[in-house]
Design a protein around this motif. Structure first.
Motif, PDB file in Angstrom:
ATOM      1  N   PRO A  82     -17.012   3.451  -3.243  1.00 58.27           N
ATOM      2  CA  PRO A  82     -16.429   2.116  -2.997  1.00 58.27           C
ATOM      3  C   PRO A  82     -15.268   2.200  -2.014  1.00 58.27           C
ATOM      4  N   PHE A  83     -15.188   1.224  -1.127  1.00 57.36           N
ATOM      5  CA  PHE A  83     -14.108   1.193  -0.145  1.00 57.36           C
ATOM      6  C   PHE A  83     -12.975   0.331  -0.673  1.00 57.36           C
ATOM      7  N   ILE A  84     -11.783   0.917  -0.732  1.00 60.07           N
ATOM      8  CA  ILE A  84     -10.604   0.193  -1.198  1.00 60.07           C
ATOM      9  C   ILE A  84     -10.003  -0.546  -0.001  1.00 60.07           C
ATOM     10  N   TRP A  85     -10.151  -1.860   0.011  1.00 63.24           N
ATOM     11  CA  TRP A  85      -9.665  -2.688   1.120  1.00 63.24           C
ATOM     12  C   TRP A  85      -8.269  -3.188   0.789  1.00 63.24           C
ATOM     13  N   ILE A  86      -7.271  -2.655   1.453  1.00 59.71           N
ATOM     14  CA  ILE A  86      -5.913  -3.181   1.373  1.00 59.71           C
ATOM     15  C   ILE A  86      -5.430  -3.351   2.807  1.00 59.71           C
ATOM     16  N   GLY A  87      -5.366  -4.591   3.256  1.00 61.95           N
ATOM     17  CA  GLY A  87      -5.106  -4.864   4.658  1.00 61.95           C
ATOM     18  C   GLY A  87      -3.689  -5.336   4.934  1.00 61.95           C
ATOM     19  N   ASP A  88      -3.268  -5.140   6.180  1.00 55.78           N
ATOM     20  CA  ASP A  88      -1.994  -5.691   6.658  1.00 55.78           C
ATOM     21  C   ASP A  88      -2.271  -6.535   7.883  1.00 55.78           C
ATOM     22  N   THR A  89      -1.728  -7.754   7.912  1.00 51.24           N
ATOM     23  CA  THR A  89      -1.932  -8.644   9.046  1.00 51.24           C
ATOM     24  C   THR A  89      -0.923  -8.320  10.149  1.00 51.24           C
ATOM     25  N   ALA A  90      -1.409  -7.635  11.158  1.00 56.62           N
ATOM     26  CA  ALA A  90      -0.592  -7.250  12.325  1.00 56.62           C
ATOM     27  C   ALA A  90      -1.194  -7.928  13.553  1.00 56.62           C
ATOM     28  N   LEU A 128       9.168  -3.411   7.757  1.00 56.22           N
ATOM     29  CA  LEU A 128       8.124  -2.464   7.359  1.00 56.22           C
ATOM     30  C   LEU A 128       8.345  -1.911   5.954  1.00 56.22           C
ATOM     31  N   THR A 129       9.585  -1.845   5.526  1.00 53.01           N
ATOM     32  CA  THR A 129       9.878  -1.269   4.215  1.00 53.01           C
ATOM     33  C   THR A 129      10.342  -2.322   3.204  1.00 53.01           C
ATOM     34  N   ARG A 130       9.960  -3.551   3.412  1.00 55.67           N
ATOM     35  CA  ARG A 130      10.275  -4.589   2.438  1.00 55.67           C
ATOM     36  C   ARG A 130       9.545  -4.284   1.117  1.00 55.67           C
ATOM     37  N   PRO A 131      10.055  -4.785  -0.018  1.00 56.16           N
ATOM     38  CA  PRO A 131       9.496  -4.396  -1.323  1.00 56.16           C
ATOM     39  C   PRO A 131       7.983  -4.588  -1.443  1.00 56.16           C
ATOM     40  N   GLY A 132       7.472  -5.716  -0.952  1.00 54.03           N
ATOM     41  CA  GLY A 132       6.041  -5.964  -1.078  1.00 54.03           C
ATOM     42  C   GLY A 132       5.198  -4.908  -0.400  1.00 54.03           C
ATOM     43  N   ALA A 133       5.643  -4.421   0.761  1.00 55.36           N
ATOM     44  CA  ALA A 133       4.912  -3.381   1.473  1.00 55.36           C
ATOM     45  C   ALA A 133       5.027  -2.044   0.755  1.00 55.36           C
ATOM     46  N   GLU A 134       6.208  -1.729   0.252  1.00 57.36           N
ATOM     47  CA  GLU A 134       6.407  -0.462  -0.453  1.00 57.36           C
ATOM     48  C   GLU A 134       5.611  -0.422  -1.763  1.00 57.36           C
ATOM     49  N   GLN A 135       5.306  -1.581  -2.325  1.00 56.59           N
ATOM     50  CA  GLN A 135       4.554  -1.622  -3.586  1.00 56.59           C
ATOM     51  C   GLN A 135       3.047  -1.509  -3.401  1.00 56.59           C
ATOM     52  N   ILE A 136       2.587  -1.496  -2.147  1.00 50.73           N
ATOM     53  CA  ILE A 136       1.156  -1.378  -1.886  1.00 50.73           C
ATOM     54  C   ILE A 136       0.598  -0.080  -2.457  1.00 50.73           C
ATOM     55  N   LYS A 137       1.360   1.006  -2.389  1.00 48.20           N
ATOM     56  CA  LYS A 137       0.855   2.281  -2.917  1.00 48.20           C
ATOM     57  C   LYS A 137       0.579   2.193  -4.414  1.00 48.20           C
ATOM     58  N   HIS A 138       1.341   1.368  -5.122  1.00 44.42           N
ATOM     59  CA  HIS A 138       1.093   1.191  -6.552  1.00 44.42           C
ATOM     60  C   HIS A 138      -0.164   0.347  -6.783  1.00 44.42           C
ATOM     61  N   LEU A 139      -0.358  -0.664  -5.936  1.00 41.06           N
ATOM     62  CA  LEU A 139      -1.580  -1.457  -6.001  1.00 41.06           C
ATOM     63  C   LEU A 139      -2.802  -0.573  -5.759  1.00 41.06           C
ATOM     64  N   ARG A 140      -2.719   0.272  -4.763  1.00 36.31           N
ATOM     65  CA  ARG A 140      -3.849   1.152  -4.461  1.00 36.31           C
ATOM     66  C   ARG A 140      -4.103   2.118  -5.620  1.00 36.31           C
ATOM     67  N   PHE A 141      -3.044   2.645  -6.201  1.00 37.68           N
ATOM     68  CA  PHE A 141      -3.207   3.532  -7.348  1.00 37.68           C
ATOM     69  C   PHE A 141      -3.961   2.828  -8.471  1.00 37.68           C
ATOM     70  N   ALA A 142      -3.560   1.600  -8.768  1.00 40.31           N
ATOM     71  CA  ALA A 142      -4.216   0.850  -9.842  1.00 40.31           C
ATOM     72  C   ALA A 142      -5.692   0.621  -9.526  1.00 40.31           C
ATOM     73  N   MET A 143      -5.993   0.245  -8.284  1.00 36.73           N
ATOM     74  CA  MET A 143      -7.381  -0.016  -7.898  1.00 36.73           C
ATOM     75  C   MET A 143      -8.245   1.227  -8.033  1.00 36.73           C
ATOM     76  N   GLU A 144      -7.697   2.376  -7.670  1.00 38.01           N
ATOM     77  CA  GLU A 144      -8.469   3.614  -7.707  1.00 38.01           C
ATOM     78  C   GLU A 144      -8.494   4.218  -9.112  1.00 38.01           C
ATOM     79  N   ASN A 145      -7.359   4.208  -9.797  1.00 37.00           N
ATOM     80  CA  ASN A 145      -7.265   4.873 -11.093  1.00 37.00           C
ATOM     81  C   ASN A 145      -8.079   4.169 -12.173  1.00 37.00           C
ATOM     82  N   TRP A 146      -8.107   2.831 -12.120  1.00 38.41           N
ATOM     83  CA  TRP A 146      -8.852   2.076 -13.128  1.00 38.41           C
ATOM     84  C   TRP A 146     -10.141   1.483 -12.561  1.00 38.41           C
ATOM     85  N   HIS A 147     -10.593   2.029 -11.457  1.00 40.87           N
ATOM     86  CA  HIS A 147     -11.931   1.737 -10.913  1.00 40.87           C
ATOM     87  C   HIS A 147     -12.207   0.235 -10.818  1.00 40.87           C
ATOM     88  N   PHE A 148     -11.340  -0.448 -10.079  1.00 41.94           N
ATOM     89  CA  PHE A 148     -11.502  -1.893  -9.930  1.00 41.94           C
ATOM     90  C   PHE A 148     -12.898  -2.309  -9.439  1.00 41.94           C
TER      91      PHE A 148
END
Length: 475
Positions: free
Chosen positions: A43-51, A358-378
């Motif tokens: 499965p591909f974990i899609w977490i995008g940033d609008t640039a 680039l280092t605003r809280p929402g962006a820094e929290q993306i790594k936790h979102l990705r961890f949750a998606m991968e660890n609990w097999h979203f």
């Protein structure tokens, strides 16, 4: 002069050859039609940033800094526009080049595309995929921009798509048509269809295609049954807090044929809520020096009295969407999408420059979102609101729940600290590992609990606000 031309020809040939090297795993739609997967079946974990303005505004050193930072933060997809919305046809990129000769999509300026090549290759070297918009939607006829001349016709849309398909046929790109515009008549729809056909000429289904609509709209309104549309995008936008994005997800789950979907543009971190209302009250020239400076950096936050979207708003839309069946999540920051910088003109006033943002809280929290998606097999989860016992109101306290086929994993998100009551259809005493996941910092608090079915209360730890409750069957 002849020698200089030869040098540029050689440079272009080397750049083009480099584009053909290192083919990444292609993405396909998962057999379940709810997620994407790589060619090896993962499965591909899609977490995008609008640039959006990435190709248009940044030089290569800045591109390297931006992409490297986003890769470290856990992003997997970067959205960028070739023909940018704001002066993208007339104001040159960092190297003095505009994208088209004579503003004609049939005659692209290859010197401009050398920089596009660089960005694509740099992203690939970092393991990132680019979601590339061939053009922003304002360059195709639409009601929002009114009756004026537009650069696209059905003929040159096909030619432009064909050019892009030929140049980038082996690159890890997802093509996104549209660009914050709806499809208002058959002429516009035909242009988008022809652009899609051009993109598919040398595609061989290796590169997926979707459409990015305006706020509170969906690609499904016009293209759901189009053969070129591989997955749907909707936009919940920037109008209010707690926009019920889960309702969009629920509607998309019911569509036939079934296709993956996600919110392509939820509320951006740090953007003023309903920013357009404040910017229409008075001419921008009257606000410079009092509300914001000449670069658009906000001096008076109180002028935007509805406030600004925060990292909590970001988390809310992310987890609501993912536990409602969305295939991924799109993050955005008001300073980053337009690359706000000192001495440069911006579109929407910003609290920070893009480097600061680039280092605003929402962006820094993306790594936790990705961890949750991968660890609990979203990707294995499906939405199941029947698990929520009692009244579950829409709005700021709305709870979302999802589980897998055998209920060995149950995930529940609450946007506020509140007692969660679950109706678990268990026939006998069952031991679950109970985890409370803090999406702000990735912290996990765990315990074991024996459950016997029926309504069961779960009380979040005192330190948590919005949080993810995870039940895992202990084997």
């Amino acid at each position: 002069m002849v020698m200089m031309k030869l040098v540029w020809i050689v440079i272009w040939m080397l750049s083009f050859i480099h584009l053909k090297v290192g083919i990444a795993q292609q993405l396909t739609v998962l057999p379940s039609k709810s997620y994407l997967q790589t060619s090896d079946g993962k499965p591909f974990i899609w977490i995008g940033d609008t640039a959006w303005e990435l190709f248009h505004k940044l030089n290569r050193e800045e591109v390297d800094h931006y992409l490297t930072m986003r890769q470290k933060q856990g992003f997997t997809v970067i959205y960028a526009v070739i023909l940018a919305e704001h002066e993208g046809l007339t104001v040159p990129n960092a190297y003095g080049e505009v994208p088209l000769r004579g503003q004609n999509p049939a005659t692209p300026n290859l010197r401009y595309f050398e920089h596009v090549d660089y960005v694509i290759n740099k992203a690939q070297s970092l393991g990132l995929r680019l979601a590339v918009l061939p053009t922003w939607g304002n360059h195709v006829p639409n009601a929002r921009d009114g009756k004026r001349s537009y650069i696209f016709t059905p003929k040159n849309a096909y030619q432009y798509g064909n050019f892009l398909s030929d140049r980038y046929q082996d690159k890890p790109i997802i093509w996104i048509l549209g660009g914050d515009r709806n499809v208002d008549d058959n002429q516009a729809k035909y242009i988008w269809d022809r652009l899609a056909e051009g993109l598919q000429q040398r595609n061989d289904d290796k590169q997926l295609i979707s459409y990015h609509p305006a706020g509170e709209s969906s690609s499904a309104y016009w293209f759901h049954k189009s053969t070129w549309l591989d997955f749907n995008m909707y936009q919940t936008g920037h109008a209010r807090r707690s926009m019920p994005g889960y309702q969009y997800a629920e509607a998309h789950r019911l569509l036939d044929p079934k296709k993956p979907f996600l919110d392509a543009e939820p509320a951006y971190e740090d953007i003023p809520i309903k920013f357009w209302e404040y910017l229409s009250k008075r001419p921008a020239e009257e606000l410079i020096g009092s509300v914001f400076d000449t670069s658009g950096i906000i001096l008076d936050r109180d002028y935007f009295d509805a406030g600004f979207f925060t990292d909590k708003d970001v988390r809310q839309q992310a987890y609501w969407g993912l536990l409602s069946g969305a295939m991924g999540f799109s993050y955005g920051n008001n300073a980053v999408w337009q690359f706000v910088d000192a001495g440069k003109k911006c579109v929407i006033p910003s609290l920070y420059t893009w480097r600061e943002a680039l280092t605003r809280p929402g962006a820094e929290q993306i790594k936790h979102l990705r961890f949750a998606m991968e660890n609990w097999h979203f990707p294995d989860l499906f939405s199941d609101q029947s698990l929520i016992y009692g009244v579950n109101r829409p709005g700021t306290s709305h709870i979302r729940a999802a589980t897998n086929a055998d209920m060995s994993c149950v995930c529940v998100y609450t946007p506020v600290s509140q007692v969660i009551v679950l109706n678990l259809p268990l026939s006998a005493d069952t031991i679950y590992k109970v985890s409370w996941f803090d999406p702000r910092n990735g912290g996990i608090q765990q315990e074991e609990k024996i459950l016997s079915g029926g309504p069961v209360e779960f009380i979040p730890p005192a330190a948590l606000d919005d949080c993810l409750l995870i039940l895992e069957l202990k084997k």
